[in-house]
Write a protein that holds these residues in place. Structure first.
Motif, short mmCIF file in Angstrom:
data_model
loop_
_atom_site.label_atom_id
_atom_site.label_comp_id
_atom_site.label_asym_id
_atom_site.label_seq_id
_atom_site.Cartn_x
_atom_site.Cartn_y
_atom_site.Cartn_z
N VAL A 29 0.84 -1.21 0.00
CA VAL A 29 0.00 0.00 0.00
C VAL A 29 0.87 1.26 0.00
CG1 VAL A 29 -1.77 1.31 1.25
CG2 VAL A 29 -1.82 -1.20 1.28
N THR A 30 1.76 1.37 0.99
CA THR A 30 2.50 2.63 1.19
C THR A 30 3.44 2.94 0.01
OG1 THR A 30 2.34 2.19 3.55
CG2 THR A 30 3.83 3.95 2.88
N LEU A 31 4.10 1.91 -0.52
CA LEU A 31 5.04 2.15 -1.63
C LEU A 31 4.32 2.57 -2.90
CD1 LEU A 31 7.14 1.06 0.32
CD2 LEU A 31 7.95 -0.49 -1.44
N GLU A 32 3.06 2.12 -3.05
CA GLU A 32 2.26 2.56 -4.21
C GLU A 32 1.82 4.01 -4.03
OE1 GLU A 32 1.58 1.03 -7.13
OE2 GLU A 32 3.06 -0.39 -6.35
N LEU A 33 1.40 4.34 -2.80
CA LEU A 33 0.92 5.70 -2.52
C LEU A 33 2.06 6.72 -2.56
CD1 LEU A 33 -1.53 5.27 0.51
CD2 LEU A 33 -2.14 5.94 -1.82
N TYR A 34 3.22 6.32 -2.05
CA TYR A 34 4.34 7.26 -1.92
C TYR A 34 5.59 6.67 -2.58
CZ TYR A 34 1.16 8.94 1.68
OH TYR A 34 0.06 9.38 2.35
N PRO A 35 5.79 6.91 -3.87
CA PRO A 35 6.94 6.36 -4.58
C PRO A 35 8.28 6.74 -3.94
CG PRO A 35 5.45 7.47 -6.10
CD PRO A 35 4.94 7.74 -4.73
N GLU A 36 8.29 7.86 -3.18
CA GLU A 36 9.56 8.27 -2.55
C GLU A 36 10.01 7.26 -1.49
OE1 GLU A 36 6.56 9.83 -2.55
OE2 GLU A 36 6.64 11.58 -1.24
N VAL A 37 9.06 6.50 -0.92
CA VAL A 37 9.45 5.49 0.07
C VAL A 37 10.14 4.33 -0.64
CG1 VAL A 37 8.64 3.96 1.91
CG2 VAL A 37 7.52 6.17 1.57
N ARG A 38 9.64 3.95 -1.82
CA ARG A 38 10.28 2.90 -2.62
C ARG A 38 11.70 3.35 -3.02
NH1 ARG A 38 7.97 -1.10 -5.55
NH2 ARG A 38 5.93 -0.10 -5.60
N GLN A 39 11.78 4.62 -3.45
CA GLN A 39 13.09 5.17 -3.85
C GLN A 39 14.10 5.13 -2.70
OE1 GLN A 39 12.51 9.15 -5.26
NE2 GLN A 39 11.93 8.42 -7.30
N LEU A 40 13.58 5.47 -1.52
CA LEU A 40 14.44 5.48 -0.33
C LEU A 40 14.97 4.07 -0.06
CD1 LEU A 40 15.41 7.37 1.90
CD2 LEU A 40 13.33 6.88 3.16
N LYS A 41 14.09 3.06 -0.19
CA LYS A 41 14.52 1.67 0.00
C LYS A 41 15.63 1.32 -1.00
CE LYS A 41 12.18 -1.98 0.84
NZ LYS A 41 11.30 -3.13 0.57
N GLU A 42 15.38 1.67 -2.26
CA GLU A 42 16.36 1.34 -3.31
C GLU A 42 17.70 2.03 -3.05
OE1 GLU A 42 14.23 2.27 -6.89
OE2 GLU A 42 12.94 0.50 -6.68
N SER A 43 17.63 3.31 -2.63
CA SER A 43 18.88 4.06 -2.37
C SER A 43 19.65 3.41 -1.23
CB SER A 43 18.58 5.50 -1.99
OG SER A 43 17.84 6.11 -2.98
N MET A 44 18.94 3.03 -0.18
CA MET A 44 19.63 2.46 0.99
C MET A 44 20.34 1.17 0.61
SD MET A 44 18.06 2.19 4.79
CE MET A 44 17.27 3.67 5.32
N LEU A 45 19.70 0.36 -0.24
CA LEU A 45 20.33 -0.90 -0.69
C LEU A 45 21.56 -0.60 -1.54
CD1 LEU A 45 17.47 -3.39 -1.66
CD2 LEU A 45 19.30 -3.75 0.03
N LYS A 46 21.40 0.37 -2.48
CA LYS A 46 22.52 0.72 -3.36
C LYS A 46 23.71 1.25 -2.56
CE LYS A 46 20.32 1.96 -7.67
NZ LYS A 46 19.46 3.08 -8.00
N LEU A 47 23.39 1.99 -1.50
CA LEU A 47 24.47 2.58 -0.70
C LEU A 47 25.18 1.54 0.17
CD1 LEU A 47 22.62 5.89 0.26
CD2 LEU A 47 24.78 5.77 -0.97
N GLY A 48 24.58 0.34 0.26
CA GLY A 48 25.32 -0.74 0.93
C GLY A 48 24.67 -1.38 2.14
N ALA A 49 23.42 -1.00 2.47
CA ALA A 49 22.75 -1.67 3.60
C ALA A 49 22.56 -3.15 3.24
CB ALA A 49 21.41 -1.01 3.89
N ASP A 50 22.64 -4.03 4.26
CA ASP A 50 22.56 -5.47 4.00
C ASP A 50 21.12 -5.94 3.83
OD1 ASP A 50 25.43 -6.05 4.30
OD2 ASP A 50 25.09 -5.32 6.34
N GLY A 51 20.18 -5.27 4.49
CA GLY A 51 18.77 -5.60 4.36
C GLY A 51 17.97 -4.35 4.61
N VAL A 52 16.86 -4.16 3.89
CA VAL A 52 16.11 -2.91 3.99
C VAL A 52 14.61 -3.21 4.04
CG1 VAL A 52 15.51 -0.81 2.72
CG2 VAL A 52 17.87 -1.56 2.77
#
Ligand code: ATP
Length: 284
Positions: free
Chosen positions: A221-244
């Motif tokens: 629900v939330t990632l569909e309503l607010y694409p910026e939350v999905r983007q934040l997840k993707e950025s955190m993974l790209k930056l090197g977090a092990d799980g998001v």
């Protein structure tokens, strides 16, 4: 006499919704744990029979809408306490973020007033009392790591995650938990994260298995309503977090990180576009 209590934030390592119940609540299965980002509560007895709440932040209610107020009123009524209390909330947990700040304040109030007034209430009883205030309050009373079922009030304590870093990032949007649950199509979910799998990973203390098994159906629900939350997840993974994963109904996203050397890059990368970023330890 003054009592000080810490009210830590919770994150969901797993959040599944099984179905909507006839009473309007959702039947959930969650695995919750606490992180070292905490509100601090100061409680002082007042001679008059009154409850006064204050806080250094101006954007939370300080009247009977505040969950700490409701917790104080409940314990006073249930245990016939005619004394009053002044409670100061030093807010550190972002509000309406999916981190159960209000619920943790309510739980800390129950624990603190039990001590302040020498009521001798058991943790089990306090936790039951907490369920009258909100679904996350019983877990916040007990702390630790737990599987929560039912509305969230039926708790089974389980092994804590291994020590690691937790990066929390809250985008500047307000997400209503009620709205997210209202939009969730619980019966049409195509995927349910595995509680048994996450419990086994915790039992084994296997950090990378825990990261691989993170799951939250409210993201649908939330990632569909607010694409910026999905983007934040993707950025955190790209930056090197092990799980998001998104915590609760969002919008806060957390990243689990095992190596301290990675933290500066993740923090600085996120701060480029998100103002509220916290680096804390897992409470184990
Ligand atoms: P949850 O994940 O349990 O839904 P949350 O982290 O999303 O919680 P809270 O920070 O608990 O949300 O705040 C939700 C709302 O509750 C706020 O908008 C605020 O008006 C109200 N509230 C009541 N008491 C408190 C409190 N002690 N601290 C923060 N917010 C409070």
């Amino acid at each position: 006499m003054k009592i000080y209590e810490k009210a830590p934030a919770k994150i969901n390592l797993l959040l599944d919704v099984l179905r909507k119940r006839d009473d309007g609540y959702h039947e959930v299965e969650m695995i919750m744990t606490m992180v070292d980002l905490a509100d601090r509560l100061e409680m002082e007895e007042l001679p008059r029979d009154t409850i006064i709440i204050s806080s250094q932040v101006g954007y939370i209610p300080l009247d009977e809408k505040n969950l700490a107020f409701q917790a104080a009123r409940l314990i006073k009524e249930r245990y016939n306490v005619s004394k009053g209390v002044y409670i100061h909330l030093d807010k550190k947990i972002p509000v309406a973020a999916g981190l159960a700040g209000g619920s943790s304040d309510a739980a800390a109030t129950l624990r603190g007033l039990n001590k302040l007034w020498g009521l001798g209430i058991s943790t089990e009883e306090l936790s039951e009392l907490g369920s009258e205030l909100g679904s996350d309050v019983p877990f916040c009373v007990k702390g630790g790591t737990a599987i929560a079922r039912g509305r969230g009030e039926k708790l089974e304590m389980i092994a804590a995650p291994p020590q690691c870093w937790v990066v929390l990032a809250k985008p500047p949007i307000n997400v209503s938990t009620a709205d997210v649950y209202g939009r969730l199509r619980a019966n049409a979910l195509s995927f349910h994260p595995s509680i048994a799998g996450m419990k086994a990973a915790l039992d084994n203390g296997s950090f990378y298995d825990i990261c691989a098994r993170l799951g939250n159906v409210l993201e649908t629900v939330t990632l569909e309503l607010y694409p910026e939350v999905r983007q934040l997840k993707e950025s955190m993974l790209k930056l090197g977090a092990d799980g998001v994963l998104m915590s609760g109904s969002g919008p806060t996203v957390f990243g689990l990180v095992s190596k301290e050397a990675k933290l500066a890059r993740i923090y600085n990368g996120l701060r480029g576009f998100c103002k509220e970023v916290y680096v804390v330890r897992m409470l184990t």
